[in-house]
Structure formats: C-alpha cells, structure tokens
Design a protein around this motif. Structure first.
Motif, mmCIF file in Angstrom:
data_model
loop_
_atom_site.group_PDB
_atom_site.id
_atom_site.type_symbol
_atom_site.label_atom_id
_atom_site.label_comp_id
_atom_site.label_asym_id
_atom_site.label_seq_id
_atom_site.Cartn_x
_atom_site.Cartn_y
_atom_site.Cartn_z
ATOM 1 N N GLY A 100 22.726 6.944 1.000
ATOM 2 C CA GLY A 100 21.321 6.815 0.531
ATOM 3 C C GLY A 100 20.439 5.390 -0.490
ATOM 4 O O GLY A 100 21.945 4.496 0.449
ATOM 5 N N VAL A 101 19.276 5.274 -0.184
ATOM 6 C CA VAL A 101 18.703 4.196 -0.173
ATOM 7 C C VAL A 101 17.923 3.954 -1.888
ATOM 8 O O VAL A 101 17.411 5.713 -2.130
ATOM 9 N N PHE A 102 17.718 2.794 -2.428
ATOM 10 C CA PHE A 102 17.337 2.591 -3.546
ATOM 11 C C PHE A 102 15.662 1.854 -3.365
ATOM 12 O O PHE A 102 15.904 0.864 -2.903
ATOM 13 N N LEU A 103 14.667 2.432 -3.778
ATOM 14 C CA LEU A 103 13.603 1.176 -3.615
ATOM 15 C C LEU A 103 12.744 0.975 -5.089
ATOM 16 O O LEU A 103 13.011 2.313 -5.447
ATOM 17 N N LEU A 104 13.774 0.465 -5.981
ATOM 18 C CA LEU A 104 13.677 0.462 -7.520
ATOM 19 C C LEU A 104 12.037 -0.988 -8.204
ATOM 20 O O LEU A 104 12.518 -2.098 -8.278
ATOM 21 N N TYR A 105 11.010 -0.042 -8.743
ATOM 22 C CA TYR A 105 10.519 -0.604 -9.042
ATOM 23 C C TYR A 105 9.577 -1.873 -7.938
ATOM 24 O O TYR A 105 9.799 -3.148 -8.334
ATOM 25 N N PRO A 106 9.514 -1.242 -6.590
ATOM 26 C CA PRO A 106 8.831 -2.615 -5.760
ATOM 27 C C PRO A 106 7.906 -3.622 -6.220
ATOM 28 O O PRO A 106 6.582 -2.708 -6.627
ATOM 29 N N ASN A 107 7.667 -4.016 -5.976
ATOM 30 C CA ASN A 107 5.919 -4.977 -5.707
ATOM 31 C C ASN A 107 4.816 -4.038 -5.089
ATOM 32 O O ASN A 107 5.195 -2.850 -4.133
ATOM 33 N N PRO A 108 3.617 -3.539 -6.504
ATOM 34 C CA PRO A 108 2.980 -2.513 -5.906
ATOM 35 C C PRO A 108 2.101 -2.891 -4.763
ATOM 36 O O PRO A 108 0.836 -2.130 -4.423
ATOM 37 N N GLU A 109 1.822 -4.352 -4.486
ATOM 38 C CA GLU A 109 0.885 -4.644 -3.263
ATOM 39 C C GLU A 109 -0.081 -4.492 -3.298
ATOM 40 O O GLU A 109 -0.793 -3.891 -2.885
ATOM 41 N N PRO A 110 -1.384 -4.830 -4.439
ATOM 42 C CA PRO A 110 -2.371 -4.366 -5.311
ATOM 43 C C PRO A 110 -3.008 -4.595 -4.521
ATOM 44 O O PRO A 110 -4.147 -4.312 -4.346
ATOM 45 N N LYS A 111 -3.172 -5.717 -3.645
ATOM 46 C CA LYS A 111 -4.212 -6.272 -2.713
ATOM 47 C C LYS A 111 -4.633 -6.125 -1.189
ATOM 48 O O LYS A 111 -5.243 -6.160 -0.760
ATOM 49 N N ASN A 112 -3.132 -5.063 -1.270
ATOM 50 C CA ASN A 112 -2.948 -4.945 0.555
ATOM 51 C C ASN A 112 -2.251 -3.716 0.209
ATOM 52 O O ASN A 112 -0.605 -3.916 0.460
ATOM 53 N N ALA A 113 -2.794 -2.349 -0.100
ATOM 54 C CA ALA A 113 -2.017 -1.249 -0.381
ATOM 55 C C ALA A 113 -1.072 -1.199 1.533
ATOM 56 O O ALA A 113 -0.340 -0.381 1.084
ATOM 57 N N SER A 114 -1.621 -1.074 1.823
ATOM 58 C CA SER A 114 -1.041 -1.106 3.500
ATOM 59 C C SER A 114 0.917 -1.332 3.799
ATOM 60 O O SER A 114 1.769 -1.397 4.231
ATOM 61 N N GLN A 115 1.407 -2.148 2.509
ATOM 62 C CA GLN A 115 2.905 -3.211 2.711
ATOM 63 C C GLN A 115 3.523 -2.425 1.274
ATOM 64 O O GLN A 115 4.386 -2.972 1.285
ATOM 65 N N ARG A 116 2.880 -1.383 0.866
ATOM 66 C CA ARG A 116 3.079 -0.492 0.059
ATOM 67 C C ARG A 116 4.699 0.307 1.268
ATOM 68 O O ARG A 116 3.833 0.591 2.072
ATOM 69 N N TRP A 117 5.418 0.436 0.615
ATOM 70 C CA TRP A 117 7.224 0.806 1.449
ATOM 71 C C TRP A 117 6.284 2.200 2.416
ATOM 72 O O TRP A 117 6.613 2.207 3.756
ATOM 73 N N LEU A 118 5.887 3.587 1.755
ATOM 74 C CA LEU A 118 5.492 4.771 2.757
ATOM 75 C C LEU A 118 4.580 4.656 3.260
ATOM 76 O O LEU A 118 4.359 4.767 4.786
ATOM 77 N N ASN A 119 3.839 3.216 3.365
ATOM 78 C CA ASN A 119 2.726 2.902 4.327
ATOM 79 C C ASN A 119 2.882 2.134 4.925
ATOM 80 O O ASN A 119 1.875 1.956 6.134
ATOM 81 N N MET A 120 4.190 1.150 5.237
ATOM 82 C CA MET A 120 4.178 0.703 6.184
ATOM 83 C C MET A 120 5.089 2.197 7.806
ATOM 84 O O MET A 120 6.147 2.911 6.983
ATOM 85 N N PRO A 121 4.881 1.141 8.537
ATOM 86 C CA PRO A 121 5.313 1.934 9.898
ATOM 87 C C PRO A 121 6.972 1.396 10.195
ATOM 88 O O PRO A 121 7.375 2.579 10.537
#
Length: 207
Positions: A100-121
């Motif tokens: 299992g994996v937990f990503l609880l309230y990650p930084n939303p990266e408002p200035k760089n959406a490519s750094q959001r977890w599901l958006n990263m390779p």
C-alpha cells in the motif's frame, strides 16, 4: 493531450541518496510519501502492528519532529526516513514489494502542475513497486487537484479508481484536522493496481 508517459522516467540516472541505508523489506510493507510530522504514520503503525510502514519526509524541520516522536513511541514497525522520495524509492524498493502507498495532502504544486504525483513519469515506477491488487491512497483538500488526478488516471494509468469524500471525523494528519475543522471538504482517491497490470519497470531493480 497528456504527455506524462512520453516524458519517460529514467531511474538509472538518479544517484543514491546521501547516508542511504537500504531497508529490510517486510512481508507487509507500506510506504508513505510526505509524512510531515508523522501523525498518520504513527497512528498507522500503532493500529497495525503486523504491518511495516516506511514514512518519508523531505523537510528537515518536520522530519526532526517526526523522528523524535517516533523514537519516543519505540514502534518497531515504523521507519522514518529523511530523504527526497523519488531517488530513495528507486534505490530502496524492488518491484512488487509494497502492500500500500499513502499520499496524504501532497503539495498541490500550483505553479508547476507537471510536478503533481500522477502527472510525473515517476508515477509509473511507483506503481511497479506495488503488489497486484493493492491500493494507493491520494488525499487532498483541493477539488481541482482531486478532479485532475481522476482524469489523469483515467487517461494514462488506468488503475481501478474509487473516489470519495473524507469523513468529517477523520483525523489522520494535522492538515486534515485543520481543513475539516474549518468546514472544508477533503477528497480521497483510492487507486488499486489490477492483477495483471504491466509497467515498463516491472523487471527493473537495483536490488
């Protein structure tokens, strides 16, 4: 058009983290990225003595608070790690090792959406470390982030998805307590890896 997969993740280019110590992977091994001051990590470890949690926090001030509290509790099934999660995961975890994996309230990266977890390779690599039929839990108080994660998963990762609102009495993190106390809605997305799911990193390992 989502170009996440076109931006190929290259794990072999990541250096081993400073002071890295490879963990002993347990049978029921969980991972939390962005553990903050460790509130959820310690709750999880106390409530699940048969499960082992590695909880990673990058910020030194938060990690120091977490590590001190965890040491006071003497939880043998909790490992607090001060590191950048991406190179640490690459060097520490073999394929299909996580329950299992937990990503609880990650930084939303408002200035760089490519750094959001599901958006990263890197997210594909993270999926490859999960066992089949286990879940990743993403929790946020930002509806836009939540909706985007659902969309990106549907377009790119195609994990089984279950979306819901966080119960009003939930208290897993300091952020969660604060957001719910002031009447905000918090959202969680449970993403489950199907039995025969394939990634490009299923055979890739430094271990």
């Amino acid at each position: 058009m989502n170009t996440t997969k076109e931006r190929k993740f290259k794990p072999g280019k990541l250096f081993e983290p400073r002071d890295f110590k490879r963990p002993i992977i347990q049978q029921e091994q969980y991972l939390e990225i962005g553990a903050g001051k460790g509130m959820h990590a310690m709750q999880f470890a106390q409530a699940n003595p048969d499960k082992h949690l590695i909880a990673i926090e990058r910020t030194r001030a938060k990690f120091d608070v977490f590590a001190e509290r965890a040491e006071d509790l003497s939880l043998n099934n909790l490992q607090a790690v001060h590191a950048d999660a991406i190179p640490w995961v690459v060097h520490a975890l073999p394929p299909q090792s996580l329950s299992g994996v937990f990503l609880l309230y990650p930084n939303p990266e408002p200035k760089n959406a490519s750094q959001r977890w599901l958006n990263m390779p890197f997210f594909e690599f993270l999926i490859s470390r999960m066992k089949p039929n286990v879940s990743l839990l993403l929790v946020t108080n930002i509806e836009e982030y939540f909706k985007e994660a659902i969309e990106v998963n549907g377009q790119t990762w195609k994990l089984e998805a279950e979306a819901s609102e966080v119960p009003r009495d939930s208290a897993r993190t300091h952020f969660e307590i604060k957001y719910l106390a002031r009447g905000e809605t918090c959202y969680q997305l449970k993403l489950t890896k199907p039995q025969h799911y394939k990634t490009d990193f299923d055979e890739w390992s430094l271990i």
